[in-house]
Design an enzyme around this catalytic site. Structure first.
Site, PDB file in Angstrom:
ATOM      1  N   SER A 173       0.833  -1.201   0.000  1.00 61.30           N
ATOM      2  CA  SER A 173       0.000   0.000   0.000  1.00 61.30           C
ATOM      3  C   SER A 173       0.874   1.260   0.000  1.00 61.30           C
ATOM      4  O   SER A 173       1.712   1.436  -0.884  1.00 61.30           O
ATOM      5  CB  SER A 173      -0.954  -0.037   1.196  1.00 61.30           C
ATOM      6  OG  SER A 173      -1.955   0.941   1.075  1.00 61.30           O
ATOM      7  N   ALA A 174       0.731   2.133   0.998  1.00 62.83           N
ATOM      8  CA  ALA A 174       1.574   3.325   1.055  1.00 62.83           C
ATOM      9  C   ALA A 174       3.049   2.953   1.143  1.00 62.83           C
ATOM     10  O   ALA A 174       3.907   3.682   0.632  1.00 62.83           O
ATOM     11  CB  ALA A 174       1.178   4.188   2.251  1.00 62.83           C
TER      12      ALA A 174
END
Length: 304
Positions: A173-174
């Site tokens: 994700s991030a």
């Protein structure tokens, strides 16, 4: 007529919610931040309670950049060292840490299966520390890791067991977004890393843009929430993840860029964003972990 000459104005002193990402974070009008997940902390583990040893270390005391280091039971020797993995957790840049149960358990399982030495870093979180703080912290962590390349760095586990010919970066994700950015920094001629990166694994990468593409266009509600290189790259996406088309676009763009490395993509059917972090025991998570472990160990030297 009511006499208001000596009346006192009563104001609401209770702070209101200024911004919120459901099930993730609330920011109040008085500046207070409430994180709704990823705040739990579990201690590092040691045998016989775990097949993977772990410990917490400080990389930069000034900015409070810390990490959890993982060492598998099948430890490398000086004649046969292990691949090294720098892992960067996800959480929309604003939640989670290497120390919560989900990421501790995931890294423990991945290190055991892949037989790598891993360092999972804790970077400063938004909104208290807006971007690019997280990129800066991750770059500091990568430089700290590189300081061990001659087996004389401050951390004995890395000096004794890590093979700096096989350095990998990975994140979800991030965290995958951060991996991309610090690898780009590593390739900048003005930034001397003095360490090669063999590969990168971007799992359900958090890339976004102002123009909707693919599944984003038919999931406007999810898009609204999301709004507020190297020898080899593995991009992992999930069928039910609203971010999957950005991940595929990254794969396609890298493949067409003229870059001479090898880029691969793997899509997990029937699953959503970072499902594997929170459901380690499902068959899809086990298959994804197996493929990531194989990616780290491809072209590894034969065992002695």
């Amino acid at each position: 007529m009511e006499d208001t000459t000596n009346s006192t104005t009563i104001t609401d002193t209770h702070p209101q919610i200024a911004q919120e990402i459901p099930n993730t974070i609330r920011v109040f009008t008085d500046g207070r931040v409430e994180r709704l997940r990823g705040t739990d902390v579990v201690p590092p583990s040691l045998p016989p309670h775990s097949v993977v040893s772990s410990k917490d270390i400080t990389l930069d005391s000034q900015n409070n950049i810390t990490a959890r280091l993982f060492l598998p039971e099948r430890q490398g020797s000086r004649s046969h060292k292990l691949p090294i993995l720098l892992y960067i957790h996800g959480g929309a840049f604003c939640v989670n840490s290497p120390f919560n149960a989900a990421y501790h358990n995931y890294l423990t399982a991945l290190v055991s299966q892949a037989n790598v030495v891993a360092i999972s870093i804790k970077y400063r979180l938004a909104p208290e520390h807006p971007l690019p703080a997280t990129y800066e912290d991750s770059w500091v962590a990568l430089q700290w890791l590189a300081s061990h390349r001659k087996s004389n760095g401050p951390e004995p586990w890395l000096n004794e067991h890590a093979d700096f010919e096989r350095v990998f970066l990975a994140g979800d994700s991030a965290g995958a977004n951060i991996v991309h950015n610090i690898i780009m920094m590593a390739g900048h001629p003005d930034l001397d890393l003095s360490m090669d990166i063999l590969g990168a694994c971007l799992i359900h990468p958090y890339f976004w843009g102002s123009t909707s593409i693919g599944s984003e266009a038919v999931e406007p509600g999810q898009k609204e929430l999301v709004d507020r290189l190297w020898p080899r790259v593995l991009v992992c996406i999930a069928e039910k993840d609203v971010l999957k088309d950005r991940g595929r676009l990254y794969y396609d763009t890298l493949g067409r860029s003229g870059w001479t490395g090898v880029v691969e993509i793997e899509e997990t059917q029937g699953k959503g964003h970072v499902f594997h972090i929170y459901d380690l025991e499902c068959s899809e998570a086990k298959e994804l972990m197996k493929n990531i472990a194989e990616f780290f160990n491809r072209d590894a030297p034969p065992s002695i």
